[in-house]
Enzyme design. Sequence first.
Site, PDB file in Angstrom:
ATOM      1  N   TYR A   1       0.813  -1.194   0.076  1.00 30.42           N
ATOM      2  CA  TYR A   1      -0.047  -0.079   0.069  1.00 30.42           C
ATOM      3  C   TYR A   1       0.896   1.103   0.034  1.00 30.42           C
ATOM      4  O   TYR A   1       1.793   1.292   0.648  1.00 30.42           O
ATOM      5  CB  TYR A   1      -1.157   0.105   1.198  1.00 30.42           C
ATOM      6  CG  TYR A   1      -1.682  -1.162   1.395  1.00 30.42           C
ATOM      7  CD1 TYR A   1      -2.343  -1.966   0.230  1.00 30.42           C
ATOM      8  CD2 TYR A   1      -2.527  -1.436   2.611  1.00 30.42           C
ATOM      9  CE1 TYR A   1      -3.189  -2.736   0.451  1.00 30.42           C
ATOM     10  CE2 TYR A   1      -3.332  -2.359   2.813  1.00 30.42           C
ATOM     11  CZ  TYR A   1      -3.549  -3.193   1.926  1.00 30.42           C
ATOM     12  OH  TYR A   1      -4.371  -4.438   1.866  1.00 30.42           O
TER      13      TYR A   1
ATOM     14  N   GLU B   1     -17.261  -0.163  23.220  1.00 33.14           N
ATOM     15  CA  GLU B   1     -18.489   0.265  22.191  1.00 33.14           C
ATOM     16  C   GLU B   1     -19.093   1.820  22.170  1.00 33.14           C
ATOM     17  O   GLU B   1     -19.661   2.259  21.527  1.00 33.14           O
ATOM     18  CB  GLU B   1     -19.564  -0.645  22.147  1.00 33.14           C
ATOM     19  CG  GLU B   1     -19.234  -2.036  21.817  1.00 33.14           C
ATOM     20  CD  GLU B   1     -20.020  -3.244  21.932  1.00 33.14           C
ATOM     21  OE1 GLU B   1     -20.635  -2.939  23.097  1.00 33.14           O
ATOM     22  OE2 GLU B   1     -20.158  -4.109  21.072  1.00 33.14           O
TER      23      GLU B   1
END
Length: 390
Positions: free
Chosen positions: A299, A373
């Site tokens: 990449y 979360e």
Amino acid sequence: MADDLKRRVEDVRGSLVSWRRELHKKPELGFEEHETAALVAGRLRELKLVVETGVAKTGVVGVLQAAQAARPPVLLRADMDALPIDEAPGRPYRSEVPGRMHACGHDGHMAMLLGAAEVLTGAREHLDRDVVFCFQPGEEGFGGADAMIKAGVLSKHGVGEVYGLHLWSLFPVGTVQIRPGPAMAAQDEFVATVIGKAGHGAMPHEAVDPVLAAAQAIVALQSIVARSVDPVQPAVVSVGAVRAGTAANVIPESATMHGTLRSFDPGIRELLRRRVREVLEGTASAAGCRCEFTLYPGYPAVINEAASVERVRRHATAVVGASNVVEPAPMAAAEDFAYFLNERPGAFAFIGAGNVSRGITAPHHSPSFDIDESALPIGTELLVRIALGE
Ligand SMILES: [Zn+2]
Ligand SMILES: [Zn+2]
């Protein structure tokens, strides 16, 4: 609208957690995200977006059309793939697939983007540009971003700007971290085989020793970073695997080296690729050997556009407060969102997802990886604000 926004995001908080857990239980590897794509596409269709599936094999694209588009669309991206890791036991939402795990947070990325799609659909009258929700396959080494671009996700929709988020367990939850310019490294690998002439270890003059040539080449490779690279530019040349020979008294025919190159500046990347090859071939040749060199391009570096970073910072300040918007050091890990940033202005930000007091400290790609979360609504709100882009 701005005051109302936090409430609208709060309304999807429960959904964010349940989508994330549902996706977490059913991890799929790069370009195999079939059930994942079906779940994502189903949800986008419920929102009545224009949905395209099978983009670059398993990618999903949803387009939310603005009531009155006054500028080019913005693309918001999530990645969908999991990793070939066996998740550590203990959590109620543990992976149900042995040897597969969402150990990089891509389940959370999808949940945050689905949440943004829902909130933005409800706020459509405030949009002055279309929003392209891009769910790409295969970030973990497969270059799914490149495949999506080649499939036309940018050109077809006339995308003007691109943004991506990554949950990050090593940054504390409640922070948003972003830096202008080079943020994550470019990565290339190479394999070089030095070929000499085999012979008896006691009669080296009758042979051409590739082991000695390879040893000299490995030492010489380190002179590239020391002597060819600008000292204020980061660069890494590492030889991680060397293979040659079978016995102490046999000079083998060949010696093979396998190495990795890391850099942040595109010019330095080109320099490393060229100099590594020159040093290997030159050293081999000086020893009477020849060298077969193959470069495996990885990449490119993630390079954030300064003006886009400023916009993200402003939006992030509205989400988490100025003191929680942090500029991290560049990271030597690689990320294929770099391909999007090579094509369009935009930025890639980290959403802190670690929490020491809750024991959420495991690094990415670990069998114990998890996220706090409460990072999910932060990411969703940031995506929504970017799309509205006031
Ligand atoms: Zn990863
Ligand atoms: Zn990742």
